[in-house]
Structure formats: C-alpha cells, structure tokens
Design a protein around this motif. Structure first.
Motif, short mmCIF file in Angstrom:
data_model
loop_
_atom_site.label_atom_id
_atom_site.label_comp_id
_atom_site.label_asym_id
_atom_site.label_seq_id
_atom_site.Cartn_x
_atom_site.Cartn_y
_atom_site.Cartn_z
N GLY A 13 0.82 -1.21 0.00
CA GLY A 13 0.00 0.00 0.00
C GLY A 13 0.85 1.26 0.00
N VAL A 14 0.31 2.31 -0.60
CA VAL A 14 0.95 3.63 -0.52
C VAL A 14 0.53 4.25 0.81
N CYS A 48 -6.86 4.60 -7.68
CA CYS A 48 -7.26 3.79 -6.53
C CYS A 48 -8.76 3.68 -6.35
N GLY A 49 -9.51 3.85 -7.43
CA GLY A 49 -10.95 3.55 -7.40
C GLY A 49 -11.65 4.15 -6.20
N SER A 75 -9.89 -5.17 0.60
CA SER A 75 -9.29 -5.35 -0.72
C SER A 75 -9.76 -6.67 -1.30
N ILE A 99 -6.01 8.71 -1.30
CA ILE A 99 -4.73 9.02 -1.95
C ILE A 99 -4.63 10.55 -2.16
N SER A 128 -18.61 2.58 -12.58
CA SER A 128 -18.97 1.24 -13.05
C SER A 128 -18.77 1.05 -14.55
N MET A 129 -17.79 1.77 -15.10
CA MET A 129 -17.45 1.57 -16.52
C MET A 129 -15.95 1.37 -16.70
N GLY A 130 -15.27 1.00 -15.62
CA GLY A 130 -13.81 0.94 -15.66
C GLY A 130 -13.26 -0.11 -16.60
N MET A 131 -13.99 -1.23 -16.75
CA MET A 131 -13.52 -2.27 -17.67
C MET A 131 -13.58 -1.75 -19.10
N MET A 132 -14.67 -1.08 -19.39
CA MET A 132 -14.88 -0.56 -20.74
C MET A 132 -13.90 0.57 -21.05
N GLU A 175 -17.18 0.83 -5.57
CA GLU A 175 -16.82 1.48 -6.84
C GLU A 175 -16.87 2.99 -6.62
N HIS A 230 -22.09 -1.04 -5.36
CA HIS A 230 -22.76 -1.27 -6.64
C HIS A 230 -22.86 -2.77 -6.86
N PHE A 248 -14.56 5.67 -12.04
CA PHE A 248 -15.01 5.05 -13.30
C PHE A 248 -16.52 4.79 -13.38
N LYS A 252 -27.35 -9.12 -18.64
CA LYS A 252 -26.22 -9.53 -19.48
C LYS A 252 -26.18 -11.04 -19.62
N TRP A 259 -10.96 4.10 -3.28
CA TRP A 259 -10.02 4.61 -2.27
C TRP A 259 -9.30 5.89 -2.76
C1 LIG Z 1 -21.34 -5.03 -9.70
C2 LIG Z 1 -20.42 -4.32 -10.64
C3 LIG Z 1 -20.61 -4.46 -12.00
C4 LIG Z 1 -19.76 -3.83 -12.89
N1 LIG Z 1 -19.95 -3.99 -14.24
C5 LIG Z 1 -19.13 -3.37 -15.11
C6 LIG Z 1 -19.30 -3.52 -16.52
O1 LIG Z 1 -20.19 -4.21 -16.98
N2 LIG Z 1 -18.46 -2.87 -17.34
C7 LIG Z 1 -17.47 -2.08 -16.87
O2 LIG Z 1 -16.75 -1.49 -17.67
N3 LIG Z 1 -17.27 -1.94 -15.54
C8 LIG Z 1 -18.08 -2.56 -14.66
N4 LIG Z 1 -17.90 -2.38 -13.30
C9 LIG Z 1 -16.93 -1.39 -12.84
C10 LIG Z 1 -15.50 -1.83 -12.85
O3 LIG Z 1 -15.37 -3.04 -12.16
C11 LIG Z 1 -14.70 -0.71 -12.17
O4 LIG Z 1 -14.96 0.51 -12.82
C12 LIG Z 1 -13.23 -0.96 -12.21
O5 LIG Z 1 -12.90 -2.18 -11.61
C13 LIG Z 1 -12.53 0.17 -11.46
O6 LIG Z 1 -11.18 0.01 -11.59
P1 LIG Z 1 -10.19 0.90 -10.75
O7 LIG Z 1 -8.84 0.46 -11.13
O8 LIG Z 1 -10.56 2.33 -10.86
O9 LIG Z 1 -10.51 0.53 -9.22
P2 LIG Z 1 -10.28 -0.84 -8.47
O10 LIG Z 1 -10.38 -1.99 -9.40
O11 LIG Z 1 -11.18 -0.82 -7.28
O12 LIG Z 1 -8.78 -0.74 -8.03
C14 LIG Z 1 -8.35 0.17 -7.05
C15 LIG Z 1 -7.17 -0.49 -6.37
O13 LIG Z 1 -6.51 0.46 -5.54
C16 LIG Z 1 -6.01 -0.27 -4.44
N5 LIG Z 1 -5.65 0.66 -3.34
C17 LIG Z 1 -6.46 1.28 -2.47
N6 LIG Z 1 -5.75 2.03 -1.61
C18 LIG Z 1 -4.46 1.87 -1.94
C19 LIG Z 1 -3.24 2.38 -1.40
N7 LIG Z 1 -3.21 3.20 -0.36
N8 LIG Z 1 -2.08 2.00 -1.98
C20 LIG Z 1 -2.07 1.16 -3.06
N9 LIG Z 1 -3.21 0.65 -3.61
C21 LIG Z 1 -4.38 1.00 -3.04
C22 LIG Z 1 -7.14 -1.19 -4.08
O14 LIG Z 1 -6.67 -2.26 -3.29
C23 LIG Z 1 -7.59 -1.64 -5.46
O15 LIG Z 1 -6.94 -2.80 -5.87
C24 LIG Z 1 -18.73 -3.02 -12.40
C25 LIG Z 1 -18.54 -2.87 -11.02
C26 LIG Z 1 -19.37 -3.52 -10.14
C27 LIG Z 1 -19.14 -3.36 -8.66
#
Ligand SMILES: Cc1cc2nc3c(=O)[nH]c(=O)nc-3n(C[C@H](O)[C@H](O)[C@H](O)COP(=O)(O)OP(=O)(O)OC[C@H]3O[C@@H](n4cnc5c(N)ncnc54)[C@H](O)[C@@H]3O)c2cc1C
Length: 667
Positions: free
Chosen positions: A85-86, A125-126, A201, A132, A266-270, A239, A147, A264, A175, A128
């Motif tokens: 972690g940071v 960090c989504g 996490s 940060i 709930s669009m982070g994958m896309m 999310e 979500h 993101f 889906k 979180w």
């Molecule tokens: C039910 C559901 C359905 C979804 N469906 C879709 C979909 O159909 N299509 C789509 O595109 N998206 C979808 N999403 C959204 C998608 O999953 C997210 O947008 C994406 O995972 C976000 O990515 P991220 O990297 O921003 O955050 P995350 O994947 O949450 O990653 C953030 C990371 O930061 C880390 N972190 C936190 N604090 C620290 C720290 N201090 N130091 C280091 N690391 C840290 C966390 O451990 C985590 O691993 C869905 C989400 C949900 C919940």
C-alpha cells in the motif's frame, strides 16, 4: 447489445444513437417490438416501443483483461507489486519564476517502508482515490458507493449467442453469462460507502435486497422468467462515482506531477484501456490526443469539489439518472446555488430560470412569474423518503419529496427532442438581440489578470494570435495551443496599462473551461520560466453583456465617454463610469455585432445593471425598441447562427486554429 425502449422519446434517442453509430462505422438496427422478440425470445415486448440492436458488440472478461494488462506491462519493463500500500506522498512547496506559490510531487512512501523518488504519481485507486488525494493534501469530487449485480441460475433458452440487454426506462441491464444472466441496474436509492476501509481489498459486501429490489422488479418486468429463477451468487462491490458519471483524469490543478485515473462509475472495464493510453500521452506531452475535457478533473470548480454536500448530491443524481434520456436541455436539480453571480437575486426577481454549469448559476431564459423559480433544496427525487441511512451519514433523517417545485415543472417542459416549452420565449430574447437590445449576465465567465515584468513575452508565447505590438486597449480573441498546435483553450485577451506604465492583460474565458484554462496558463508560465503570474478574479468581477443594434445608443445615454465607432471600434476596450461606478467596457460580442461587455467589480453590479435596465426601458417606451433580459439559451442559438465556435463542441485540442478557421471568430 440490445436496447429496448418503452416510450416514443426513448425510441427517438435510440434513432439518434443509430445515426451516431453510422458516423463511427458501428452497425446498428432500429427494431420493432416483434423484431426485438426475434433477437431475444426471453424478453417481454408487449409494453415496449421498439429497440436498437448492435450485433457487433462484444464482452470482456474482467479477470483476463487485468492479467493481460499486467503481462503487457511486464513485457515493456514494468512491474506489478502486490500487497504494497501507498502510505504517504511527499509534496514539495516552491515558488515559480513569476513568484507564484506552487507544489510538486517528490516521492511515494510505501507501507513496507520504502521511499520511491518520483515526479509523477497516478491516483488509480478507485473507491479509495479520496484517501490518496488526501495524502497529497487535495480533494477530488468522488464518492465511494456500493454497486451490485446478481448472477442467476441457468435459464432454459439462454445461450451465449444472445445479446446483452439494457432497458433504460426501467434502469436495468440483463447480461448474457452462458446459460445464465448477470443482472443489475441503477437503483434510485443507492447506498454510499462513506467509511472507506483501507484494508478492504478484493472483497465484496453483503447484498442489501431492499436496495437491489428496485432493479429486480425491472428485471422481472422485462424478462418474466427471472421471477421463477434462482440466484446463484451476488456481486456487491465498492466502486467510485462522480458528480457527472464520468471518470476523473488528468493533472490535478495546482500539484505538478499528480494525475488521476479514477471515478469510473462502473465503466472501468470498458474505459480503462483508452484512459490508460491517453493518460500516458497527457503525462508525456502535456495533453491527450483526443478531446478528453469531459473526463478532465479540471472540469469541476474547486469550490464545488470542496463542498461535500454538492459532491454527494450531484453524484446521487448522476447515478440515479445513469439511464435517463439525455435531452438537449435537461437541468440538474442537485447541487444548486453553490456559485452565484452578484446579480443572482436581481435577475431571479425578474423571472430568470437558472441553469447550473461548472457549479455556477447562469441565466438560462426568463419567464416572468409570481412564484419562485429557484431550484429548491435537493430532495433526491424522493429516493430517500424512506431509508436515508443509505446516504451513509449517521442518523440521517428520511428526506421527503417536495410537494410542489416550480423549477422542476419548468425543466420538465424542456425534456423533449422537439421544440421545448421555452422556445417562443427564447426566440423573443434572440429577436431583442437582433433588433433591439438584449442584456445578458455572463458573469459565469472566467476572468483573470496576468501581471509581471515579463507579461508581454508571456502573452506572446501563450497566445496563438500575434500579440506583439498590440495597442493598449485592444481586445484579441485567441486560441491557446498545445505542443501539437491543437487548441487547448480559446479566450479574449485585453491589453491594459497601469499608471506606472506597466502592461498587464485581462483574460475572459468561457465559464465551463475556466478552471482548466487557468491551470493551463499557470503551467505554461511555469514551464517557460516567465517572470509573470496570473490571478483569478472570476468571483469578484461581474460581466454584463449589452448586445444588439441599439446597444450603443443605450449605453451612450448612460455615459459622457464617447461610445462611437471611432472612439471604441470592434475589439476595443476602455475604462469609463456608469451610474458612478467604474468599469471596463469591451466592444465585443458572443452573439454577433453590435455589442458591448461591461466588466464591473461585483459590488457595482446591481447598480450598473439597474442603470442599463432603466435606460433600456426608456428606449422601449420612446421608440418601441425591444429590450429584454436574456439567457444562455439565446446565446447558444445566436452564436451558432453567427458561426462562432464553442470550445469542446465545435473546436477542441484535436483541431488546429487553421483547421478551425479561427479568422472568422468574433465577426
Ligand atoms: C457489480 C459491478 C458491475 C460492474 N460492471 C461493469 C461492466 O459491466 N463494465 C465495466 O466497464 N465496468 C463494470 N464495473 C466497474 C469496474 O469493475 C470498475 O470501474 C473498475 O474495476 C474500477 O477500476 P479501478 O482500477 O478504478 O478501481 P479498483 O479496481 O477498485 O482498483 C483500485 C485499487 O486500488 C487499491 N488501493 C487502495 N488504496 C491503496 C493504497 N493506499 N495503496 C495502493 N493501492 C491502493 C485497491 O486495493 C484496489 O486494488 C462493475 C462494477 C461492479 C461493482
């Protein structure tokens, strides 16, 4: 995928999607209800208007894509370190060559005790991400929320060849997951996650079926077999959501080297792949290659960002309206009244219907009325009439819906792809600008002063227009370009001189981009080591724009200063007094000549406005000249009619000034 719509307006929106798809080369077909049934036999279609089907859409598997990114990063020499972690970020304070205080990233501290020196940190960090940002001492407009989606047991007739379905009117999606469905949606009463746990996490929350129940009702309506189908598993994850349902990207204004790629919605994958690609260019070259203003974290005003209620309310509204029809003239009900012009109350009493943009209440159009047309406090559309605990605030009382809301009634008259209810009124405002005088409050604009020993050199470097040798009191419309020649901003620059004989410059920038434009100018001044600095006077200045063929006559009746073409030609500026108040007048127009902008200190605004208004009333009385208050709906129409460009709509960082034919601007 397949979208199904249950009303005529929705189908109109889908037809627009299909047309947009053609432009991007995406195959799509508008379908009748029976054709929808042919494509997806499990859907109920007797209550729909039709749909739009895009057969080429695909799906991605989130685990595989993350592994693919990690693999690709290793191939290019990167590394992935898990469970580190940071815990801190070192930031250095310093002064620029122009003596402006500034901050930059110095190093990252990790929980395992390592210090990594670096000029660049990306906050990815989504949920979180706020934590940060706090390590850097800044805030971002982001809320962590829960979500969810649900995976059903196998369903007879389901197979991987069936498309993903969205029913926007029911706010749900269904889906395809082999012989099952993954079903979810955007409930009106989502649950916030305020006490973000740093140790949470790769975990999931327990699903609250009361909250998710709204979605299930929609799923069963669209696909009746779901009512008899069991649930195999639930996925309720953390999310990050934002006030406009778009990600936060790009450099954080005021902290060099601190970038965001979060929020993101709930669009982070896309979106992740494209965001990563463009953020890399942003870091390496200073700007992305596509127009990403909609994702730029500088699209929010710092005052809105630091207002936690504004962020919460807007984020709720955007979440709840994720699948709402995007009409050309919809207005937000959340987060209203946070930034106001000094003329706000004066214009409200004259029937102003406000629009919120960049957190600022700007006049939309005018409807004289006996009641209050102000947006009321946000009632979450009644979503938390019961169960306001979901907002995540201790003992939050339930929030009743307003019984009557005149502003909402007015907005609802605008929700159409046809002429909105305000059309005739806006037309009258336009007519006044073309035949008489229209008075606009454009205080929404960004207003900055650039000073310093190297002000002339700095402005010449910043501006696309040739600023060398410009006379004192000249106004120049100019693009500010990036290193590829793309237009990062367009604004007007007025050259002025103080009594000591030092030149200084007054910048007026579009309100929506004001925070971004200011950050861009500061960055260029610093990069080039100019002994010059820029100060933001947006809140302390008011801009009253007096436009129309009789505007000169009106203003001349208020001042002894010569307003003639010879004394104040197009693109000229002069200081004068109106009603005993000093102001700067620019002979400039955002709607087409003839027109003048009165830039006054905020404390003079009401007196100057009333003087202009009264002089206008006299003109009307004497000669029957139309003189009216007017709003941004009229401005948008009038400026389009004159072929004036709007940055981010007609012009962006992808276009050079030559491509945009900037020579036509302002004429
Ligand atoms: C039910 C559901 C359905 C979804 N469906 C879709 C979909 O159909 N299509 C789509 O595109 N998206 C979808 N999403 C959204 C998608 O999953 C997210 O947008 C994406 O995972 C976000 O990515 P991220 O990297 O921003 O955050 P995350 O994947 O949450 O990653 C953030 C990371 O930061 C880390 N972190 C936190 N604090 C620290 C720290 N201090 N130091 C280091 N690391 C840290 C966390 O451990 C985590 O691993 C869905 C989400 C949900 C919940």
């Amino acid at each position: 995928g397949l979208f199904v719509g249950t009303n005529a307006e929705r189908l109109a929106e889908y037809k627009r999607f299909a047309e947009t798809g053609k432009y991007f080369g995406i195959e799509s077909h508008v379908l009748s209800p029976s054709e929808v049934k042919d494509v997806h036999p499990l859907l109920r279609v007797d209550d729909i208007y039709g749909g739009v089907y895009s057969p080429g859409d695909g799906t991605i598997d989130p685990t595989s894509i993350c592994n693919a990114y990690a693999k690709a990063s290793r191939r290019f020499g990167g590394g992935v370190y898990e469970n580190v972690g940071v815990s801190g970020i070192e930031v250095e304070d310093y002064l620029t060559a122009g003596s402006a205080p500034a901050r930059r990233i110095k190093a990252v501290l990790t929980a395992c005790g390592k210090r990594i020196e670096t000029p660049t940190v990306v906050n990815a960090c989504g949920a979180w991400a706020n934590e940060i940002a706090a390590l850097v001492g800044v805030q971002i407009p982001l809320k962590a929320m829960k979500h969810a989606m649900v995976l059903t047991e196998p369903i007879a007739g389901m197979h991987s060849g069936l498309p993903n379905v969205r029913d926007h009117d029911l706010s749900v999606y269904l889906k395809t997951q082999g012989d099952s469905m993954a079903i979810g949606g955007y409930e009106q009463n989502p649950e916030f996650w305020p006490d973000v746990d740093p140790g949470f996490s790769f975990g999931l929350f327990e699903l609250d079926y009361d909250t998710f129940g709204q979605n299930l009702a929609g799923h069963m309506q669209r696909c009746p077999v779901i009512e008899e189908t069991g649930i195999k598993s639930t996925v309720c994850g953390p999310e990050s959501f934002t006030p406009d349902h778009k990600p936060l990207m790009g450099p954080h204004p005021g902290v060099r080297g601190f970038y965001h790629a979060c929020g993101f919605n709930s669009m982070g994958m896309m979106l992740g792949g494209g965001v990563g690609r463009e953020l890399t260019k942003w870091i390496l070259t200073g700007s992305p290659e596509v127009d990403l203003f909609s994702f730029d974290c500088a699209r929010f005003h710092p005052e809105s960002v630091s207002d936690s209620r504004w962020v919460r309310d807007r984020t709720h509204e955007s979440y709840a309206k994720t699948y709402a029809i995007v009409f050309p003239h919809d207005e937000s009900l959340a987060g209203r009244g946070s930034r106001k012009s000094a003329l706000y109350d004066e214009l409200l009493s004259r029937g102003c219907v406000y629009q919120a943009r960049h957190g600022f209440e700007r006049p939309g159009w005018f409807v004289p009325s006996s009641g209050s047309q102000e947006a009321l406090s946000y009632d979450f559309y009644g979503a938390y009439e019961e169960g306001a605990w979901r907002l995540g605030e201790a003992d939050h009382p339930d929030i009743p819906r307003h019984e009557s809301h005149e502003y909402l009634d007015l907005v609802e008259g605008e929700l159409t792809f046809d002429w909105p209810r305000s059309h005739a009124t806006v037309a009258e405002e336009c007519r006044a600008a073309r035949e008489g005088v229209a008075i606009f409050d454009q205080s929404y604009f960004g207003k900055f002063y650039l000073n310093g020993p190297e002000a002339d050199q700095a402005v010449q470097y910043l501006c696309g227009a040739d600023m060398e040798g410009k006379r004192i009191g000249s106004v120049t419309y100019t693009p500010l370009c990036n290193s590829r020649g793309g237009v990062e901003a367009d604004l007007t620059v007025t050259k002025l001189q103080n009594p000591k004989g030092d030149n200084y410059y007054y910048f007026a920038a579009g309100g929506n981009t004001a925070t971004k434009d200011l950050a861009w100018i500061r960055k260029v001044l610093e990069d080039q080591n100019f002994d010059a600095h820029i100060e933001d006077h947006s809140e302390s200045m008011t801009l009253i724009s007096v436009q129309g063929p009789h505007s000169r006559r009106l203003l001349q009746s208020l001042t002894d200063s010569d307003m003639s073409d010879a004394s104040l030609p197009f693109s000229g500026a002069k200081h004068l007094e109106i009603a005993g108040h000093p102001l700067l007048v620019l002979r400039l127009t955002f709607v087409g000549e003839l027109g003048f902008e009165l830039h006054t200190p905020a404390e003079s605004a009401v007196a100057v406005y009333r003087a202009v208004h009264d002089a206008g009333a006299k003109l009307s009385e004497l000669d029957g000249i139309p003189v009216r208050d007017a709003g941004y709906r009229a401005i948008d129409s009038l400026s389009a009619e004159k072929n004036l460009r709007h940055w981010h709509a007609d012009l962006s960082n992808r276009d050079t000034p030559l491509e945009a034919d900037g020579s036509k601007e302002g004429h």
